[in-house]
Design a protein around this motif. Structure first.
Motif, short mmCIF file in Angstrom:
data_model
loop_
_atom_site.label_atom_id
_atom_site.label_comp_id
_atom_site.label_asym_id
_atom_site.label_seq_id
_atom_site.Cartn_x
_atom_site.Cartn_y
_atom_site.Cartn_z
N GLY A 114 1.38 58.08 12.89
CA GLY A 114 1.26 58.59 14.24
C GLY A 114 1.67 57.60 15.32
N ASP A 115 1.78 56.31 14.97
CA ASP A 115 2.24 55.33 15.96
C ASP A 115 3.71 55.55 16.25
N VAL A 116 4.10 55.29 17.47
CA VAL A 116 5.51 55.28 17.85
C VAL A 116 5.92 53.82 17.95
N VAL A 117 6.95 53.46 17.21
CA VAL A 117 7.46 52.10 17.27
C VAL A 117 8.81 52.11 17.97
N GLU A 118 9.07 51.04 18.70
CA GLU A 118 10.35 50.96 19.41
C GLU A 118 11.06 49.67 19.04
N PHE A 119 12.39 49.71 19.14
CA PHE A 119 13.25 48.64 18.67
C PHE A 119 13.95 47.99 19.86
N GLY A 120 13.70 46.71 20.03
CA GLY A 120 14.37 45.93 21.05
C GLY A 120 15.44 45.09 20.39
N LEU A 121 16.63 45.11 20.95
CA LEU A 121 17.75 44.38 20.37
C LEU A 121 18.46 43.57 21.44
N ALA A 122 18.92 42.39 21.03
CA ALA A 122 19.66 41.53 21.94
C ALA A 122 20.70 40.75 21.17
N ILE A 123 21.80 40.46 21.84
CA ILE A 123 22.85 39.64 21.24
C ILE A 123 22.39 38.19 21.28
N LYS A 124 22.47 37.54 20.14
CA LYS A 124 22.11 36.12 20.06
C LYS A 124 23.36 35.25 20.16
N SER A 125 24.39 35.61 19.41
CA SER A 125 25.65 34.86 19.48
C SER A 125 26.80 35.75 19.02
N VAL A 126 28.00 35.32 19.40
CA VAL A 126 29.21 36.06 19.06
C VAL A 126 30.20 35.09 18.43
N GLY A 127 30.67 35.43 17.25
CA GLY A 127 31.70 34.65 16.58
C GLY A 127 33.03 35.38 16.65
N ARG A 128 34.02 34.81 16.04
CA ARG A 128 35.36 35.42 16.04
C ARG A 128 35.37 36.75 15.30
N THR A 129 34.66 36.81 14.16
CA THR A 129 34.60 38.02 13.36
C THR A 129 33.18 38.57 13.25
N SER A 130 32.21 37.89 13.85
CA SER A 130 30.81 38.26 13.65
C SER A 130 30.06 38.46 14.96
#
Length: 132
Positions: free
Chosen positions: A63-79
């Motif tokens: 019955g709990d509602v969970v939420e997802f927080g997302l953030a960019i940590k780093s950016v590579g050439r292919t990743s």
């Protein structure tokens, strides 16, 4: 950190003790992080390469509602490396933190890594719409 999506904890998501099964939350994190990364890069050809430290901090129950927080940590050439925080929507208590989730952009045919063409500055400037 932007909290972009939510899920309802259902009976089939529970472990033997009646709380949210760790494997289910990891499945959700991988899916949510993929959606976030693919939207940021505007690319579907991404694979999960690595998920770093995972910290389970509290339980969630049916019955709990969970939420997802997302953030960019780093950016590579292919990743692209992201961080995900899962929290209880009602209490705002963190349930799980998954750090260093690395996605690699691949060529759809050869399956080899290929540059995605984005920079951290470009991605940081993208305005995301969050649910109310």
């Amino acid at each position: 950190m932007r909290f972009l999506s939510r899920r309802l904890v259902m009976p089939n998501d529970l472990n033997f003790a009646g709380s949210l099964f760790g494997g289910r939350i990891l499945e959700w994190i991988d899916e949510e992080a993929y959606i976030f990364a693919s939207c940021q890069l505007d690319a579907k050809s991404l694979v999960t390469k690595h998920i770093g430290a995972i910290s389970f901090e509290a339980s969630a129950f049916q019955g709990d509602v969970v939420e997802f927080g997302l953030a960019i940590k780093s950016v590579g050439r292919t990743s692209l490396t992201v961080t995900c925080v899962v929290r209880n929507k009602g209490t705002k208590q963190n349930i799980c933190v998954a750090d260093d989730i690395v996605f690699v952009h691949i060529d759809a045919e050869s399956r080899s890594s290929t540059p995605h063409g984005k920079t951290k500055a470009e991605l940081d400037s993208i305005k995301l719409e969050a649910p109310e």
